[in-house]
Motif scaffolding. Structure first.
Motif, PDB file in Angstrom:
ATOM      1  N   GLU A  98      37.474 -23.406  61.286  1.00 42.80           N
ATOM      2  CA  GLU A  98      36.210 -22.715  61.065  1.00 42.80           C
ATOM      3  C   GLU A  98      35.751 -22.855  59.617  1.00 42.80           C
ATOM      4  OE1 GLU A  98      34.199 -18.281  61.580  1.00 42.80           O
ATOM      5  OE2 GLU A  98      36.213 -18.639  62.365  1.00 42.80           O
ATOM      6  N   ALA A  99      36.677 -22.750  58.679  1.00 46.84           N
ATOM      7  CA  ALA A  99      36.336 -22.930  57.264  1.00 46.84           C
ATOM      8  C   ALA A  99      35.812 -24.340  57.019  1.00 46.84           C
ATOM      9  CB  ALA A  99      37.547 -22.654  56.380  1.00 46.84           C
ATOM     10  N   ALA A 100      36.435 -25.341  57.649  1.00 55.33           N
ATOM     11  CA  ALA A 100      35.955 -26.716  57.520  1.00 55.33           C
ATOM     12  C   ALA A 100      34.548 -26.838  58.094  1.00 55.33           C
ATOM     13  CB  ALA A 100      36.919 -27.677  58.219  1.00 55.33           C
ATOM     14  N   LEU A 101      34.314 -26.247  59.258  1.00 56.03           N
ATOM     15  CA  LEU A 101      32.983 -26.260  59.869  1.00 56.03           C
ATOM     16  C   LEU A 101      31.971 -25.606  58.936  1.00 56.03           C
ATOM     17  CD1 LEU A 101      31.116 -26.710  62.352  1.00 56.03           C
ATOM     18  CD2 LEU A 101      31.864 -24.459  63.163  1.00 56.03           C
ATOM     19  N   ASN A 102      32.329 -24.462  58.374  1.00 52.64           N
ATOM     20  CA  ASN A 102      31.434 -23.752  57.463  1.00 52.64           C
ATOM     21  C   ASN A 102      31.158 -24.549  56.186  1.00 52.64           C
ATOM     22  OD1 ASN A 102      31.282 -21.593  59.241  1.00 52.64           O
ATOM     23  ND2 ASN A 102      32.926 -20.460  58.248  1.00 52.64           N
ATOM     24  N   ALA A 103      32.064 -25.449  55.840  1.00 52.28           N
ATOM     25  CA  ALA A 103      31.880 -26.300  54.658  1.00 52.28           C
ATOM     26  C   ALA A 103      31.123 -27.585  54.991  1.00 52.28           C
ATOM     27  CB  ALA A 103      33.243 -26.655  54.057  1.00 52.28           C
ATOM     28  N   GLY A 104      30.851 -27.826  56.272  1.00 56.21           N
ATOM     29  CA  GLY A 104      30.176 -29.051  56.676  1.00 56.21           C
ATOM     30  C   GLY A 104      31.126 -30.237  56.761  1.00 56.21           C
ATOM     31  N   MET A 105      32.397 -29.962  57.014  1.00 65.79           N
ATOM     32  CA  MET A 105      33.423 -30.999  57.048  1.00 65.79           C
ATOM     33  C   MET A 105      33.977 -31.176  58.455  1.00 65.79           C
ATOM     34  SD  MET A 105      35.551 -29.904  53.655  1.00 65.79           S
ATOM     35  CE  MET A 105      34.766 -29.842  52.034  1.00 65.79           C
ATOM     36  N   SER A 106      34.378 -32.400  58.762  1.00 65.88           N
ATOM     37  CA  SER A 106      35.078 -32.683  60.013  1.00 65.88           C
ATOM     38  C   SER A 106      36.521 -32.219  59.879  1.00 65.88           C
ATOM     39  CB  SER A 106      35.044 -34.177  60.306  1.00 65.88           C
ATOM     40  OG  SER A 106      33.721 -34.618  60.469  1.00 65.88           O
ATOM     41  N   ALA A 107      37.188 -32.074  61.019  1.00 64.55           N
ATOM     42  CA  ALA A 107      38.584 -31.647  61.002  1.00 64.55           C
ATOM     43  C   ALA A 107      39.398 -32.417  62.029  1.00 64.55           C
ATOM     44  CB  ALA A 107      38.685 -30.156  61.283  1.00 64.55           C
ATOM     45  N   ILE A 108      40.629 -32.672  61.669  1.00 66.50           N
ATOM     46  CA  ILE A 108      41.641 -33.173  62.592  1.00 66.50           C
ATOM     47  C   ILE A 108      42.669 -32.060  62.690  1.00 66.50           C
ATOM     48  CG2 ILE A 108      43.464 -34.887  62.950  1.00 66.50           C
ATOM     49  CD1 ILE A 108      41.643 -36.878  61.424  1.00 66.50           C
ATOM     50  N   ILE A 109      43.007 -31.695  63.899  1.00 63.20           N
ATOM     51  CA  ILE A 109      43.904 -30.574  64.108  1.00 63.20           C
ATOM     52  C   ILE A 109      45.319 -31.067  64.384  1.00 63.20           C
ATOM     53  CG2 ILE A 109      44.372 -28.513  65.497  1.00 63.20           C
ATOM     54  CD1 ILE A 109      41.710 -28.474  63.789  1.00 63.20           C
ATOM     55  N   VAL A 110      46.250 -30.535  63.600  1.00 64.78           N
ATOM     56  CA  VAL A 110      47.671 -30.815  63.789  1.00 64.78           C
ATOM     57  C   VAL A 110      48.214 -29.670  64.642  1.00 64.78           C
ATOM     58  CG1 VAL A 110      49.864 -31.307  62.650  1.00 64.78           C
ATOM     59  CG2 VAL A 110      47.707 -31.858  61.492  1.00 64.78           C
ATOM     60  N   THR A 111      48.650 -29.995  65.846  1.00 63.86           N
ATOM     61  CA  THR A 111      49.019 -28.956  66.817  1.00 63.86           C
ATOM     62  C   THR A 111      50.476 -28.508  66.654  1.00 63.86           C
ATOM     63  OG1 THR A 111      49.480 -30.682  68.449  1.00 63.86           O
ATOM     64  CG2 THR A 111      47.296 -29.631  68.526  1.00 63.86           C
ATOM     65  N   THR A 112      50.816 -28.083  65.454  1.00 67.94           N
ATOM     66  CA  THR A 112      52.170 -27.601  65.196  1.00 67.94           C
ATOM     67  C   THR A 112      52.288 -26.094  65.389  1.00 67.94           C
ATOM     68  OG1 THR A 112      51.617 -27.498  62.848  1.00 67.94           O
ATOM     69  CG2 THR A 112      52.804 -29.459  63.601  1.00 67.94           C
ATOM     70  N   THR A 113      51.179 -25.383  65.281  1.00 71.08           N
ATOM     71  CA  THR A 113      51.244 -23.922  65.379  1.00 71.08           C
ATOM     72  C   THR A 113      50.290 -23.321  66.410  1.00 71.08           C
ATOM     73  OG1 THR A 113      49.641 -23.673  63.582  1.00 71.08           O
ATOM     74  CG2 THR A 113      51.969 -23.653  62.969  1.00 71.08           C
ATOM     75  N   HIS A 114      49.281 -24.066  66.826  1.00 74.84           N
ATOM     76  CA  HIS A 114      48.304 -23.561  67.796  1.00 74.84           C
ATOM     77  C   HIS A 114      48.001 -24.635  68.832  1.00 74.84           C
ATOM     78  CE1 HIS A 114      47.108 -19.754  65.841  1.00 74.84           C
ATOM     79  NE2 HIS A 114      47.490 -20.378  64.745  1.00 74.84           N
ATOM     80  N   MET A 115      47.518 -24.195  69.986  1.00 75.40           N
ATOM     81  CA  MET A 115      47.191 -25.107  71.081  1.00 75.40           C
ATOM     82  C   MET A 115      45.743 -25.579  70.975  1.00 75.40           C
ATOM     83  SD  MET A 115      49.201 -23.079  74.097  1.00 75.40           S
ATOM     84  CE  MET A 115      48.935 -24.367  75.298  1.00 75.40           C
ATOM     85  N   GLU A 116      45.477 -26.746  71.558  1.00 76.89           N
ATOM     86  CA  GLU A 116      44.139 -27.345  71.501  1.00 76.89           C
ATOM     87  C   GLU A 116      43.052 -26.394  71.984  1.00 76.89           C
ATOM     88  OE1 GLU A 116      43.809 -31.229  73.269  1.00 76.89           O
ATOM     89  OE2 GLU A 116      45.694 -31.890  72.362  1.00 76.89           O
ATOM     90  N   GLU A 117      43.334 -25.623  73.023  1.00 76.18           N
ATOM     91  CA  GLU A 117      42.331 -24.726  73.597  1.00 76.18           C
ATOM     92  C   GLU A 117      41.803 -23.716  72.582  1.00 76.18           C
ATOM     93  OE1 GLU A 117      45.696 -24.725  75.218  1.00 76.18           O
ATOM     94  OE2 GLU A 117      44.943 -26.630  75.986  1.00 76.18           O
ATOM     95  N   GLU A 118      42.605 -23.392  71.597  1.00 81.86           N
ATOM     96  CA  GLU A 118      42.202 -22.401  70.607  1.00 81.86           C
ATOM     97  C   GLU A 118      41.126 -22.926  69.651  1.00 81.86           C
ATOM     98  OE1 GLU A 118      45.587 -19.921  69.050  1.00 81.86           O
ATOM     99  OE2 GLU A 118      46.726 -21.497  70.094  1.00 81.86           O
ATOM    100  N   PHE A 119      40.827 -24.205  69.734  1.00 81.09           N
ATOM    101  CA  PHE A 119      39.842 -24.831  68.853  1.00 81.09           C
ATOM    102  C   PHE A 119      38.578 -25.240  69.608  1.00 81.09           C
ATOM    103  CE2 PHE A 119      44.016 -25.341  67.044  1.00 81.09           C
ATOM    104  CZ  PHE A 119      43.827 -25.031  65.703  1.00 81.09           C
ATOM    105  N   ALA A 120      38.419 -24.741  70.822  1.00 80.40           N
ATOM    106  CA  ALA A 120      37.303 -25.146  71.682  1.00 80.40           C
ATOM    107  C   ALA A 120      35.937 -24.843  71.075  1.00 80.40           C
ATOM    108  CB  ALA A 120      37.431 -24.471  73.053  1.00 80.40           C
ATOM    109  N   ASN A 121      35.838 -23.846  70.223  1.00 83.37           N
ATOM    110  CA  ASN A 121      34.542 -23.442  69.660  1.00 83.37           C
ATOM    111  C   ASN A 121      34.168 -24.177  68.384  1.00 83.37           C
ATOM    112  OD1 ASN A 121      34.105 -21.545  71.702  1.00 83.37           O
ATOM    113  ND2 ASN A 121      35.264 -19.989  70.611  1.00 83.37           N
ATOM    114  N   TYR A 122      34.916 -25.201  68.023  1.00 87.44           N
ATOM    115  CA  TYR A 122      34.680 -25.884  66.752  1.00 87.44           C
ATOM    116  C   TYR A 122      34.227 -27.325  66.996  1.00 87.44           C
ATOM    117  CZ  TYR A 122      37.095 -21.733  65.336  1.00 87.44           C
ATOM    118  OH  TYR A 122      37.450 -20.423  65.182  1.00 87.44           O
ATOM    119  N   PRO A 123      32.911 -27.563  66.930  1.00 87.12           N
ATOM    120  CA  PRO A 123      32.377 -28.902  67.210  1.00 87.12           C
ATOM    121  C   PRO A 123      32.723 -29.932  66.135  1.00 87.12           C
ATOM    122  CG  PRO A 123      30.628 -27.458  66.435  1.00 87.12           C
ATOM    123  CD  PRO A 123      31.851 -26.607  66.607  1.00 87.12           C
ATOM    124  N   ASN A 124      33.285 -29.505  65.025  1.00 80.28           N
ATOM    125  CA  ASN A 124      33.637 -30.421  63.947  1.00 80.28           C
ATOM    126  C   ASN A 124      35.006 -31.068  64.141  1.00 80.28           C
ATOM    127  OD1 ASN A 124      34.775 -27.801  63.504  1.00 80.28           O
ATOM    128  ND2 ASN A 124      35.207 -28.351  61.380  1.00 80.28           N
TER     129      ASN A 124
END
Length: 141
Positions: A98-124
């Motif tokens: 969310e912070a990356a989205l708010n900064a106008g940045m793309s993100a790659i998620i490393v799934t070491t602590t959270h599942m993919e579904e938890e990022f469904a609301n982040y179009p970045n």
């Protein structure tokens, strides 16, 4: 005392060493933007011997607002002298995405602590990786 007990367990995520070397050799500027204290960031960077890869470090003491506020990432981009929209953030928690989205940045998620579904609301979010051996990372260079 905790750091001394944890030190033997400190290790890079699989493939991260090679990824950092490749990014560095490709001239990619890299920063750390973390909610951790600078003391803990220093502990990790120095004990894993990866400090030299990072051109800027922004920790908890360097910002007024924490994630999901974009301040930590915007400060990192500013220190690198790059525009936010040209940055790709590697994150493992939804507030960071969310912070990356708010900064106008793309993100790659490393799934070491959270599942993919938890990022469904982040179009970045560009894609998800479990470690740094993912072949899609080579496309960043």
């Amino acid at each position: 005392m905790y750091r001394e007990l944890y030190r033997p367990h400190l290790a890079l995520i699989q493939g991260l060493g090679g990824f950092l070397r490749q990014a560095d050799q490709s001239g990619v500027l890299m920063a750390i933007g973390s909610a951790a204290t600078n003391f803990n960031i220093d502990f990790v960077l120095d004990n894993l011997d990866i400090r030299s890869y990072f051109n800027a470090i922004v920790g908890a003491e360097d910002v007024i607002e924490s994630k999901p506020d974009p301040e930590v990432f915007l400060k990192g981009a500013g220190l690198l002298g790059v525009e936010p929209e040209s940055c790709v953030v590697f994150e493992d928690v939804p507030k960071g995405a969310e912070a990356a989205l708010n900064a106008g940045m793309s993100a790659i998620i490393v799934t070491t602590t959270h599942m993919e579904e938890e990022f469904a609301n982040y179009p970045n979010v560009l894609f998800f990786i479990s470690d740094y051996t993912d072949p899609r990372l080579a496309e960043l260079f």
